[in-house]
Structures are given as structure tokens and as C-alpha cells.
Design a protein around this motif. Sequence first.
Motif, mmCIF file in Angstrom:
data_model
loop_
_atom_site.group_PDB
_atom_site.id
_atom_site.type_symbol
_atom_site.label_atom_id
_atom_site.label_comp_id
_atom_site.label_asym_id
_atom_site.label_seq_id
_atom_site.Cartn_x
_atom_site.Cartn_y
_atom_site.Cartn_z
ATOM 1 N N PHE A 75 -14.415 65.020 -7.613
ATOM 2 C CA PHE A 75 -13.362 64.292 -6.758
ATOM 3 C C PHE A 75 -13.292 62.965 -7.261
ATOM 4 O O PHE A 75 -14.137 62.429 -7.851
ATOM 5 C CB PHE A 75 -13.574 64.489 -5.248
ATOM 6 C CG PHE A 75 -13.390 65.846 -4.748
ATOM 7 C CD1 PHE A 75 -11.967 66.189 -4.405
ATOM 8 C CD2 PHE A 75 -14.481 66.737 -4.505
ATOM 9 C CE1 PHE A 75 -11.889 67.578 -3.896
ATOM 10 C CE2 PHE A 75 -14.234 68.059 -4.139
ATOM 11 C CZ PHE A 75 -12.940 68.314 -3.690
ATOM 12 N N HIS A 76 -12.118 62.799 -7.677
ATOM 13 C CA HIS A 76 -11.866 61.337 -8.239
ATOM 14 C C HIS A 76 -12.644 60.092 -7.350
ATOM 15 O O HIS A 76 -12.500 60.194 -5.978
ATOM 16 C CB HIS A 76 -10.565 60.875 -8.220
ATOM 17 C CG HIS A 76 -10.184 59.907 -9.139
ATOM 18 N ND1 HIS A 76 -9.740 60.293 -10.389
ATOM 19 C CD2 HIS A 76 -10.135 58.501 -9.091
ATOM 20 C CE1 HIS A 76 -9.489 59.130 -11.465
ATOM 21 N NE2 HIS A 76 -9.581 58.164 -10.534
ATOM 22 N N PRO A 77 -13.457 59.337 -7.883
ATOM 23 C CA PRO A 77 -14.154 58.100 -7.276
ATOM 24 C C PRO A 77 -12.919 57.474 -6.348
ATOM 25 O O PRO A 77 -11.895 56.890 -6.992
ATOM 26 C CB PRO A 77 -14.601 57.282 -8.117
ATOM 27 C CG PRO A 77 -15.104 58.412 -9.374
ATOM 28 C CD PRO A 77 -13.755 59.190 -9.328
ATOM 29 N N GLU A 78 -13.493 57.034 -5.224
ATOM 30 C CA GLU A 78 -12.393 56.103 -4.264
ATOM 31 C C GLU A 78 -12.566 54.847 -4.700
ATOM 32 O O GLU A 78 -13.782 54.329 -4.761
ATOM 33 C CB GLU A 78 -12.636 56.496 -2.813
ATOM 34 C CG GLU A 78 -12.148 58.015 -2.756
ATOM 35 C CD GLU A 78 -12.396 58.331 -0.878
ATOM 36 O OE1 GLU A 78 -11.561 59.080 -0.428
ATOM 37 O OE2 GLU A 78 -13.379 57.647 -0.523
ATOM 38 N N PRO A 79 -11.520 53.948 -4.483
ATOM 39 C CA PRO A 79 -11.863 52.583 -4.691
ATOM 40 C C PRO A 79 -12.822 52.019 -3.347
ATOM 41 O O PRO A 79 -12.749 52.581 -2.467
ATOM 42 C CB PRO A 79 -10.432 51.682 -4.119
ATOM 43 C CG PRO A 79 -9.516 53.111 -4.874
ATOM 44 C CD PRO A 79 -10.108 54.369 -4.362
ATOM 45 N N THR A 80 -13.299 50.945 -3.561
ATOM 46 C CA THR A 80 -14.459 50.450 -2.550
ATOM 47 C C THR A 80 -14.067 50.582 -1.165
ATOM 48 O O THR A 80 -14.678 51.051 -0.340
ATOM 49 C CB THR A 80 -15.015 49.373 -2.978
ATOM 50 O OG1 THR A 80 -15.754 49.333 -4.332
ATOM 51 C CG2 THR A 80 -16.074 48.701 -2.173
ATOM 52 N N PRO A 81 -12.896 50.095 -1.026
ATOM 53 C CA PRO A 81 -12.252 49.976 0.367
ATOM 54 C C PRO A 81 -12.186 51.170 1.151
ATOM 55 O O PRO A 81 -12.435 51.611 2.452
ATOM 56 C CB PRO A 81 -11.108 49.076 0.394
ATOM 57 C CG PRO A 81 -11.349 48.171 -0.996
ATOM 58 C CD PRO A 81 -11.985 49.049 -1.751
ATOM 59 N N LEU A 82 -11.316 52.344 0.146
ATOM 60 C CA LEU A 82 -10.949 53.294 0.803
ATOM 61 C C LEU A 82 -12.471 54.370 0.893
ATOM 62 O O LEU A 82 -12.605 54.921 1.793
ATOM 63 C CB LEU A 82 -10.152 54.016 -0.339
ATOM 64 C CG LEU A 82 -9.686 55.481 0.240
ATOM 65 C CD1 LEU A 82 -9.133 55.597 1.523
ATOM 66 C CD2 LEU A 82 -8.796 56.016 -0.743
ATOM 67 N N ALA A 83 -13.445 54.157 0.022
ATOM 68 C CA ALA A 83 -14.656 54.660 0.149
ATOM 69 C C ALA A 83 -15.486 54.484 1.412
ATOM 70 O O ALA A 83 -16.116 55.316 1.928
ATOM 71 C CB ALA A 83 -15.342 54.670 -1.236
ATOM 72 N N ALA A 84 -15.285 52.983 1.695
ATOM 73 C CA ALA A 84 -15.986 52.625 2.949
ATOM 74 C C ALA A 84 -15.165 53.360 4.230
ATOM 75 O O ALA A 84 -16.034 53.836 5.344
ATOM 76 C CB ALA A 84 -15.837 51.062 3.144
ATOM 77 N N ILE A 85 -13.999 53.724 4.124
ATOM 78 C CA ILE A 85 -13.425 54.140 5.386
ATOM 79 C C ILE A 85 -13.746 55.575 5.547
ATOM 80 O O ILE A 85 -13.782 56.319 6.343
ATOM 81 C CB ILE A 85 -11.723 53.993 5.366
ATOM 82 C CG1 ILE A 85 -11.500 52.639 5.457
ATOM 83 C CG2 ILE A 85 -11.040 54.943 6.122
ATOM 84 C CD1 ILE A 85 -9.815 52.189 5.071
ATOM 85 N N GLY A 116 -12.066 58.948 -18.491
ATOM 86 C CA GLY A 116 -12.057 57.719 -19.247
ATOM 87 C C GLY A 116 -10.725 57.638 -20.044
ATOM 88 O O GLY A 116 -10.226 56.737 -20.496
ATOM 89 N N ALA A 117 -10.598 58.943 -20.566
ATOM 90 C CA ALA A 117 -9.235 58.823 -21.464
ATOM 91 C C ALA A 117 -7.872 58.484 -20.694
ATOM 92 O O ALA A 117 -6.868 58.044 -21.494
ATOM 93 C CB ALA A 117 -9.043 60.344 -21.880
ATOM 94 N N LEU A 118 -7.990 58.704 -19.480
ATOM 95 C CA LEU A 118 -6.721 58.163 -18.663
ATOM 96 C C LEU A 118 -6.994 56.768 -18.369
ATOM 97 O O LEU A 118 -6.105 56.473 -17.157
ATOM 98 C CB LEU A 118 -6.708 59.389 -17.504
ATOM 99 C CG LEU A 118 -6.205 60.832 -17.918
ATOM 100 C CD1 LEU A 118 -5.955 61.463 -16.918
ATOM 101 C CD2 LEU A 118 -4.832 60.709 -18.849
ATOM 102 N N GLY A 119 -7.885 56.093 -18.415
ATOM 103 C CA GLY A 119 -8.026 54.740 -18.009
ATOM 104 C C GLY A 119 -6.697 53.942 -18.223
ATOM 105 O O GLY A 119 -6.068 54.033 -19.121
ATOM 106 N N GLY A 120 -6.443 53.215 -17.086
ATOM 107 C CA GLY A 120 -5.320 52.429 -17.167
ATOM 108 C C GLY A 120 -4.111 53.106 -16.447
ATOM 109 O O GLY A 120 -2.859 52.525 -16.320
ATOM 110 N N ILE A 121 -4.094 54.611 -16.364
ATOM 111 C CA ILE A 121 -2.952 55.337 -15.606
ATOM 112 C C ILE A 121 -3.450 55.302 -14.262
ATOM 113 O O ILE A 121 -4.465 55.982 -13.868
ATOM 114 C CB ILE A 121 -2.925 56.267 -16.234
ATOM 115 C CG1 ILE A 121 -2.666 56.348 -17.749
ATOM 116 C CG2 ILE A 121 -1.619 57.432 -15.580
ATOM 117 C CD1 ILE A 121 -2.271 57.406 -18.849
ATOM 118 N N ALA A 122 -2.785 55.043 -13.380
ATOM 119 C CA ALA A 122 -2.657 54.984 -11.843
ATOM 120 C C ALA A 122 -2.745 56.646 -11.443
ATOM 121 O O ALA A 122 -1.931 57.314 -11.982
ATOM 122 C CB ALA A 122 -1.963 54.256 -11.115
#
Length: 361
Positions: free
Chosen positions: A331-341, A310-316
Motif C-alpha cells: 500500500f502506498h506510504p502515507e504522508p507523515t501526518p496522515l500516517a500518524a492519524i 519511483g517512476a511516477l515521482g512528482g505525480i500526485a
Amino acid sequence: MRPESEAELSAAIAQAAGPLRIVGGGTRPVGRATGQVLSTAGLSGISLYEPGALTIVAGAGTPLAEVEAALAAENQRLPFEPMLAGALLGVEGNSTIGGVVAANASGPRRIQAGACRDSLIGVRFVDGRGDIIKNGGRVMKNVTGYDLVKLLAGSWGTLGVLSEVAFKVLPGVEAVVTLEVSGVDDVAAIGAMSAALGSPYEVSGAAYDPGGQVVMLRLEGFSDSLTYRTEKLQAVLASFGDVSVNPDADWIAVRDASAFAGGSGDLWRISVKPSDGPRVGAALEGAKLLYDWGGGLIWAEVVQGFDLRGALGGIAGHATLMRGTGCGPVFHPEPTPLAAISAGLRAQFDPRGILNNGLMG
């Protein structure tokens, strides 16, 4: 369970009635896997080593120290300088070469030689059905099919249990020189590391200790070459601060993040663009930090339960909880498309969901 052969490993997985928790030397207990312990320690031994061909093949349960000793005897090394995580994570044991691959464990030299997966040329593993799969090769000549080789590195045992790994290796180095730039903040440190890495002087390590305000830059190679490169790099760095040569620089401590061993807070491993390093430092003001990989890897120890993501929100980038209770998944949550893969891959390789079940939670 401790299978002593690949066939036994295959049978153990095929006959498993429930989840299996995969371990090698037990020195990288990251994540929240559950189930019966399945150890690869019995799959040990170097089966092929050809110094002239710069390749080595070993069972996944072979101690990393054994592999490195065999290479050192021929003045060779694993290019990616694998870290040892036991002290950092508060556990004892002997790291295995399979565990190194499963974690894609890579040290300071990653910025020059690439990650563990970049030196990996072949694997044998058993998937969640108990099927034995081979990909890549055991020597560099005519090696084809790297896709699964790359996929298994860093999969943390969720796609298959490694039984054998093959690497390309490199010659050892004759000498090492470390330049230090003192009295710099993180903005200047990133600038100094970027300048050094962008130079033609082949920097093999670039780290920054914010507590001591010291940048460390490593050069390796033949002595005559180092003399020339050291002088040239000193000139490049002169505008950033006081530059000195430290013959006793401790790169093992950088590799293993030793400064965080025994800590009581949550320990996070953060990967970002080096240019975003100062933004991470500003967002985590008061945290204990160490920058590696020119600022692309940041170790951060914060108070338990702190919402670091949360503190690092906005930093890729992404952050992995290495030790502690943390806030959110390990582990860092994956973006939806990557999570599906990722889910599709796990369903293909482990349809029963028994390999390191729950690890990613």
C-alpha cells in the motif's frame, strides 16, 4: 476459525493469542497479512431486504453473487458495480459482500454513483478487543452516524472484522449503449472522456484501452432517453476521432480488469487526477495499461521488481501493488501526518495489533 454468529466472532477475537488473518471468500489476497486465518464465511445470509425502501442488509460472509441475485430479482442493483478480483489475482472462491466493503471495491460506475462507501449506510463489526460495535442504520430513514461506516470501507480488516453491512440500492436499467472513439492516443482519450463526463448526458462508464486506442463511454437508462443522449454525445465527441456504437462492449472485462488475468508481471492499481493520466502513460512506456474512471484509475502491469512509484515521482496520487513482488510496500506510504492519524486509529480499534497484522507492509 470460522465463527457462525457475531457472538462467536466476538469470542474468537477476544480470546485470540496472536495475529489473525481475516478472510471472506479469499478472492482479494492483497497485502502481506500474517496469522491464524479467521473466516467470515459463516456470517452469511440476507437478513433484511425492502425493495420499496431501496435497502438491503446482509451478513458479511454472504456471497456477493447471492446479494446481486436477490436484487436482480426485483430489478435492482448495487450502485457502485463491485469488481470481482479472483481471476485477476489468480485465486478461486466466491467474493463476499463483507470483502467488497473491506476493499471498498468499486467498478466503472463509480464516476456516476460513487464508491462502495457512498452506498453503505450501516455496519456491525467486532474490534480488536472483541467488542461488538454498530454504526449507521439498516434503513435510510433517520440514519445517523456515518463516520465509522465510511471508515470501515477500505480499511482491509485492520480496524475491525465486519459482521453485517447495510446498503442503499438503486433500480436496474432498461438499456445500455456504449459509444467508442477509435484511433486516439492517451491525451486525446482523456480529452474525450472529460468532455463526455462534463456533458449533461449522464455517462456511467468511461474507460480507455491504450493497446487498441479505443475509448469506451457507457450510457444507461430508458430506451427513448438513450436515443436522444447517444445522438447528442456523438456530436460532442466528433472532434476527437471516429465515433461508433458498440452493442457488444464488455464492461465486465473493464470492471474486473480481465485483460491482466494470468499475467506474470507486477500489477499495480494507480489512482491519479484524470488530467495526469498521460503523464503516467509516458512514465510507464512499454507497460500494459488500462484507464478507467475517466482516467482517474489506471491498471498497470510492469516487469517484476520495477520501481513504479519511483517512476511516477512528482505525480500526485497513490499506487497499490495488487499482484507480484513489486518494489516497496504493497500500500502506498502515507504522508507523515496522515500516517500518524492512521496509527492512532489502529491503536484505538485494535490495541493488540492482531487484525491483519503486516497487511500494509
